[in-house]
Scaffold this motif. Structure first.
Motif, short mmCIF file in Angstrom:
data_model
loop_
_atom_site.label_atom_id
_atom_site.label_comp_id
_atom_site.label_asym_id
_atom_site.label_seq_id
_atom_site.Cartn_x
_atom_site.Cartn_y
_atom_site.Cartn_z
N VAL A 178 6.88 -11.24 -0.63
CA VAL A 178 8.13 -11.16 0.13
C VAL A 178 8.84 -9.84 -0.13
N LEU A 179 8.76 -9.35 -1.37
CA LEU A 179 9.39 -8.07 -1.69
C LEU A 179 8.56 -6.88 -1.20
N GLY A 180 7.28 -7.12 -0.91
CA GLY A 180 6.42 -6.03 -0.43
C GLY A 180 5.83 -5.18 -1.53
N TYR A 181 5.75 -5.73 -2.74
CA TYR A 181 5.17 -5.02 -3.88
C TYR A 181 3.92 -5.75 -4.36
N SER A 182 3.04 -5.03 -5.01
CA SER A 182 1.92 -5.69 -5.69
C SER A 182 2.42 -6.25 -7.02
N GLU A 183 1.79 -7.33 -7.46
CA GLU A 183 2.21 -7.95 -8.72
C GLU A 183 2.06 -6.99 -9.89
N SER A 184 1.07 -6.11 -9.82
CA SER A 184 0.83 -5.16 -10.92
C SER A 184 1.99 -4.19 -11.12
N SER A 185 2.85 -4.04 -10.10
CA SER A 185 4.02 -3.16 -10.23
C SER A 185 5.02 -3.69 -11.25
N PHE A 186 4.91 -4.97 -11.57
CA PHE A 186 5.88 -5.60 -12.46
C PHE A 186 5.26 -5.93 -13.81
N GLN A 187 4.25 -5.22 -14.16
CA GLN A 187 3.57 -5.45 -15.43
C GLN A 187 4.45 -5.04 -16.60
N LYS A 188 4.67 -5.98 -17.51
CA LYS A 188 5.44 -5.69 -18.73
C LYS A 188 4.52 -5.37 -19.90
N ILE A 189 3.35 -5.98 -19.91
CA ILE A 189 2.46 -5.87 -21.05
C ILE A 189 1.49 -4.71 -20.84
N PRO A 190 1.38 -3.82 -21.81
CA PRO A 190 0.43 -2.70 -21.68
C PRO A 190 -1.01 -3.19 -21.50
N ASP A 209 0.83 -1.21 0.00
CA ASP A 209 0.00 0.00 0.00
C ASP A 209 0.87 1.26 0.00
N LEU A 210 1.94 1.24 0.79
CA LEU A 210 2.86 2.37 0.80
C LEU A 210 3.50 2.56 -0.57
N LYS A 211 3.85 1.42 -1.17
CA LYS A 211 4.57 1.48 -2.45
C LYS A 211 3.65 1.86 -3.61
N SER A 212 2.35 1.85 -3.40
CA SER A 212 1.43 2.23 -4.47
C SER A 212 0.78 3.59 -4.21
N ARG A 213 1.19 4.26 -3.13
CA ARG A 213 0.58 5.54 -2.80
C ARG A 213 0.86 6.59 -3.86
N VAL A 214 2.08 6.59 -4.40
CA VAL A 214 2.46 7.53 -5.46
C VAL A 214 2.76 6.72 -6.71
N GLN A 215 2.05 7.00 -7.79
CA GLN A 215 2.23 6.23 -9.02
C GLN A 215 3.69 6.29 -9.49
N GLY A 216 4.25 5.10 -9.72
CA GLY A 216 5.62 5.01 -10.22
C GLY A 216 6.69 5.12 -9.15
N PHE A 217 6.29 5.26 -7.88
CA PHE A 217 7.26 5.36 -6.79
C PHE A 217 6.91 4.36 -5.69
N PRO A 218 7.91 3.57 -5.26
CA PRO A 218 9.25 3.48 -5.83
C PRO A 218 9.26 2.65 -7.11
N ASP A 219 10.23 2.91 -7.93
CA ASP A 219 10.39 2.19 -9.19
C ASP A 219 11.04 0.84 -8.89
N PRO A 220 10.40 -0.29 -9.25
CA PRO A 220 10.99 -1.60 -8.97
C PRO A 220 12.29 -1.87 -9.72
N ALA A 221 12.66 -0.97 -10.64
CA ALA A 221 13.94 -1.10 -11.33
C ALA A 221 15.07 -0.42 -10.56
N GLN A 222 14.73 0.20 -9.41
CA GLN A 222 15.74 0.86 -8.57
C GLN A 222 15.85 0.15 -7.23
N ALA A 223 17.08 -0.01 -6.75
CA ALA A 223 17.30 -0.64 -5.45
C ALA A 223 16.87 0.29 -4.32
N PRO A 224 16.40 -0.23 -3.20
CA PRO A 224 16.04 0.62 -2.07
C PRO A 224 17.14 1.59 -1.66
#
Length: 357
Positions: A258-270, A167-182
């Protein structure tokens, strides 16, 4: 650039959902045991009435038959119709105790067999309860304090009692970016005053690592705040041995949990391609409209096609698509299989020249 996609020989690919035939409880499917526990290998064999060119479709369904825990398709080993496959009872979908169903479809006939499954043995359950009661507050202290600022840091456990990390990770769209390390964000917070002000206003009750960091786990240093989330998701999806290790360490949990992200954060397909898949599976749009999406996935290298030159990509020309392929698209559109499983099924079609690029 031009992609020519055409379809040859009607093969059954992950199309079990298309059949509404009455199951046949014949002596077709044999299991090596009648009960299994998490992590064990399930050996399934049998013999079907051979029909040349027909694929066997196989599903394992959970006790409520509300979810597919394993899905596969393959040809009989030879013309006597014999088959033999093994699957590990491991992963986040193996999350219920009870009677699981093996469903097999071949030559428009459906066969079923069942077995008992338990997530944990009695000894493992006792050990798990002992571990749960043990404090983990001292684990990974070093990694979670790395590069931390003078701001008071709440423990990840405290954050979880307040709000889910996803929930924290989805509060701001695109933040944090899962392509960036904490630790990328931790460093940016400590070095960039404007960024620090923005963060403190956006998340007034949380530290940087509360928002971007990983939960501590029973494995010291895993996940590592120096590695970005995509690093772990790609390894899980691409490396079978890594997937087996992860599933054995975190039974009943997904890599995303385990990573604390929603699966939708890793969507590759539009989203438009997923919408196309849903509309195509229901007959709302044409085959050629759906194939535009497949061409896009190839052009963007979301689906990898070796030795594809630039001159071979652009428009799509196709013959009629076999009707059974729509089932995979429907499952994905209805979230019965995930994005990665959909991509693998399309990749399978390409590699086996059912779709010719």
């Amino acid at each position: 650039m031009r992609i020519i996609i055409f379809f040859i020989f009607p093969v059954l690919v992950l199309a079990l959902g298309a059949f509404t035939l009455t199951p046949v409880f014949a002596d077709i499917i044999s299991l090596d045991k009648q009960s299994y526990v998490f992590g064990e290998v399930i050996s399934i064999s049998g013999q079907v009435p051979y029909s040349e060119g027909q694929f066997i479709g196989l599903q394992i369904l959970n006790p409520t038959k509300s979810d597919i825990v394993t899905i596969d398709q393959f040809l009989p080993k030879n013309n006597d119709g014999f088959f033999s496959k093994s699957y590990k009872a491991q992963g986040p979908k193996w999350n219920m105790d009870g009677i699981y169903t093996v469903k097999l479809v071949y030559d428009e006939k459906v066969y079923e067999e069942s077995f008992q499954f338990k997530k944990q043995t009695t000894n493992e359950k006792e050990e798990s309860e002992e571990k749960t009661s043990t404090s983990v507050s001292d684990q990974d202290t070093g990694s979670y304090q790395t590069n931390q600022t003078a701001k008071s840091v709440k423990s990840i456990q405290e954050v979880n009692s307040k709000v889910q990390l996803s929930d924290l990770k989805s509060r701001v769209q695109g933040f944090p970016d899962p392509a960036q390390a904490p630790n990328h964000y931790v460093k940016k917070y400590s070095e960039n005053i404007e960024y620090k002000d923005w963060f403190d206003k956006t998340f007034p009750d949380y530290s940087v690592l509360d928002v971007v960091g990983y939960r501590p786990t029973h494995i010291t240093g895993f996940p590592d705040n120096d590695n970005h989330p995509w690093h772990y998701v790609d390894r899980y999806n691409d490396e079978e041995s890594y997937k087996d290790w992860f599933d054995s360490q975190f039974p009943g949990k997904s890599i995303y949990e385990v990573l604390g992200y929603s699966e939708s954060s890793f969507q590759k397909i539009p989203n438009w391609i997923k919408n196309n898949a849903k509309w195509w599976s229901s007959g709302t749009i044409s085959d050629s409209d759906f194939l535009v999406g497949i061409a896009y996935l190839i052009n963007e290298e979301i689906i990898y096609v070796p030795n594809l030159s630039e001159s071979e990509s652009s428009s799509v020309i196709s013959q009629n698509i076999p009707i059974w392929i729509k089932n995979t698209a429907k499952w994905w559109a209805d979230d019965q299989i995930n994005e990665n499983e959909f991509l693998k099924s399309i990749q399978f079609l390409i590699e086996n020249r059912i779709i010719h690029v």
